[in-house]
Design a protein around this motif. Structure first.
Motif, PDB file in Angstrom:
ATOM      1  N   GLU A  41       0.820  -1.215   0.000  1.00  0.00           N
ATOM      2  CA  GLU A  41       0.000   0.000   0.000  1.00  0.00           C
ATOM      3  C   GLU A  41       0.854   1.266   0.000  1.00  0.00           C
ATOM      4  O   GLU A  41       0.395   2.326  -0.423  1.00  0.00           O
ATOM      5  N   LEU A  42       2.097   1.172   0.458  1.00  0.00           N
ATOM      6  CA  LEU A  42       2.996   2.320   0.389  1.00  0.00           C
ATOM      7  C   LEU A  42       3.743   2.378  -0.940  1.00  0.00           C
ATOM      8  O   LEU A  42       4.116   3.450  -1.399  1.00  0.00           O
ATOM      9  N   GLN A  43       3.967   1.221  -1.565  1.00  0.00           N
ATOM     10  CA  GLN A  43       4.628   1.184  -2.875  1.00  0.00           C
ATOM     11  C   GLN A  43       3.742   1.730  -3.990  1.00  0.00           C
ATOM     12  O   GLN A  43       4.244   2.171  -5.013  1.00  0.00           O
ATOM     13  N   THR A  44       2.426   1.679  -3.775  1.00  0.00           N
ATOM     14  CA  THR A  44       1.488   2.022  -4.848  1.00  0.00           C
ATOM     15  C   THR A  44       0.662   3.269  -4.552  1.00  0.00           C
ATOM     16  O   THR A  44      -0.244   3.596  -5.316  1.00  0.00           O
ATOM     17  N   ASN A  45       0.955   3.960  -3.460  1.00  0.00           N
ATOM     18  CA  ASN A  45       0.240   5.180  -3.098  1.00  0.00           C
ATOM     19  C   ASN A  45       1.090   6.378  -3.507  1.00  0.00           C
ATOM     20  O   ASN A  45       2.120   6.651  -2.886  1.00  0.00           O
ATOM     21  N   PHE A  46       0.672   7.081  -4.531  1.00  0.00           N
ATOM     22  CA  PHE A  46       1.461   8.192  -5.054  1.00  0.00           C
ATOM     23  C   PHE A  46       0.946   9.548  -4.562  1.00  0.00           C
ATOM     24  O   PHE A  46       1.265  10.581  -5.132  1.00  0.00           O
ATOM     25  N   GLN A  47       0.173   9.495  -3.456  1.00  0.00           N
ATOM     26  CA  GLN A  47      -0.286  10.702  -2.762  1.00  0.00           C
ATOM     27  C   GLN A  47      -0.021  10.525  -1.267  1.00  0.00           C
ATOM     28  O   GLN A  47      -0.922  10.628  -0.448  1.00  0.00           O
ATOM     29  N   LEU A  48       1.214  10.259  -0.933  1.00  0.00           N
ATOM     30  CA  LEU A  48       1.583   9.960   0.453  1.00  0.00           C
ATOM     31  C   LEU A  48       1.462  11.190   1.346  1.00  0.00           C
ATOM     32  O   LEU A  48       1.839  12.287   0.951  1.00  0.00           O
ATOM     33  N   ASN A  49       0.966  10.961   2.562  1.00  0.00           N
ATOM     34  CA  ASN A  49       0.980  12.038   3.548  1.00  0.00           C
ATOM     35  C   ASN A  49       2.291  11.968   4.338  1.00  0.00           C
ATOM     36  O   ASN A  49       3.092  11.039   4.157  1.00  0.00           O
ATOM     37  N   ASP A  50       2.515  12.912   5.217  1.00  0.00           N
ATOM     38  CA  ASP A  50       3.771  12.975   5.962  1.00  0.00           C
ATOM     39  C   ASP A  50       3.989  11.735   6.825  1.00  0.00           C
ATOM     40  O   ASP A  50       5.117  11.250   6.949  1.00  0.00           O
ATOM     41  N   GLU A  51       2.926  11.212   7.421  1.00  0.00           N
ATOM     42  CA  GLU A  51       3.046  10.014   8.256  1.00  0.00           C
ATOM     43  C   GLU A  51       3.480   8.805   7.414  1.00  0.00           C
ATOM     44  O   GLU A  51       4.343   8.020   7.832  1.00  0.00           O
ATOM     45  N   GLN A  52       2.915   8.669   6.230  1.00  0.00           N
ATOM     46  CA  GLN A  52       3.286   7.561   5.349  1.00  0.00           C
ATOM     47  C   GLN A  52       4.731   7.708   4.848  1.00  0.00           C
ATOM     48  O   GLN A  52       5.460   6.728   4.750  1.00  0.00           O
ATOM     49  N   LYS A  53       5.151   8.938   4.567  1.00  0.00           N
ATOM     50  CA  LYS A  53       6.546   9.165   4.174  1.00  0.00           C
ATOM     51  C   LYS A  53       7.488   8.792   5.315  1.00  0.00           C
ATOM     52  O   LYS A  53       8.534   8.180   5.087  1.00  0.00           O
ATOM     53  N   SER A  54       7.112   9.135   6.536  1.00  0.00           N
ATOM     54  CA  SER A  54       7.917   8.767   7.704  1.00  0.00           C
ATOM     55  C   SER A  54       7.994   7.252   7.860  1.00  0.00           C
ATOM     56  O   SER A  54       9.042   6.708   8.241  1.00  0.00           O
ATOM     57  N   GLU A  55       6.908   6.570   7.544  1.00  0.00           N
ATOM     58  CA  GLU A  55       6.899   5.100   7.621  1.00  0.00           C
ATOM     59  C   GLU A  55       7.884   4.504   6.608  1.00  0.00           C
ATOM     60  O   GLU A  55       8.614   3.560   6.922  1.00  0.00           O
ATOM     61  N   ILE A  56       7.928   5.065   5.410  1.00  0.00           N
ATOM     62  CA  ILE A  56       8.888   4.597   4.396  1.00  0.00           C
ATOM     63  C   ILE A  56      10.310   4.791   4.903  1.00  0.00           C
ATOM     64  O   ILE A  56      11.147   3.885   4.809  1.00  0.00           O
TER      65      ILE A  56
END
Length: 180
Positions: A41-56
């Motif tokens: 879900e993070l590899q295919t989400n091209f509208q990441l929020n700051d929390e998701q970017k931090s998770e990456i």
């Protein structure tokens, strides 16, 4: 897996070892990260929020810190580009100009695809490096290059910087460069 296209001859170089050997001959760092570590879900989400970017960044913390220790990087972030990115065409116009940097430009692709166009040795000219999830590339400082998206127009990448002001480009007028 990254692939190389020599722009003057259309020769295609495939296979991790062949790609790595070619890029090493051009002083371009190429490594692989385990793309399967990142949840789909993070590899295919091209509208990441700051929390998701931090998770990456957290998922790849060990790889990032290893690169930072070896090459002197001080800061890092995540960039996403897709047709849903505001001002995408303006960003691509900026990225698609041949330019250099005063530090190497490193990208770890964690989702989507992209192309670095890099000026090689004088006898070789420009070549494309087609990248996908798991590919890590570092274009040496003061090397003519630019970045663009592939046909899918979607990418997620970890960027690392030595300078704390991040991405600073110096445009280059190169009469030997011709758009494909």
């Amino acid at each position: 897996m990254a692939e190389i296209v020599i722009r003057n001859t259309n020769e295609r170089i495939t296979g991790d070892d062949n790609v790595r050997d070619f890029l090493n001959s051009q002083n371009v760092l190429y490594e692989k990260w385990d793309a399967s570590k990142l949840p789909i879900e993070l590899q295919t989400n091209f509208q990441l929020n700051d929390e998701q970017k931090s998770e990456i960044l957290s998922v790849y913390d060990e790889e990032i810190r290893d690169l930072a220790a070896r090459r002197g990087y001080q800061i890092w972030d995540v960039i996403t580009l897709s047709d849903s990115t505001p001002n995408l065409e303006d960003l691509l116009n900026k990225f698609e100009e041949v330019h250099t940097h005063t530090e190497d430009e490193i990208r770890a692709i964690v989702g989507g695809k992209g192309i670095f166009v890099i000026k090689g040795s004088d006898d070789l000219g420009y070549f494309n490096v087609e990248l996908e999830a798991g590919d890590v590339i570092s274009v040496p400082e003061n090397t003519n290059h630019f970045f663009t998206l592939m046909d899918n127009r979607k990418i997620i990448a970890v960027r690392l910087f030595i300078e704390k002001n991040g991405w600073v480009a110096y445009p280059v007028q190169d009469p030997s460069f011709q758009k494909a």
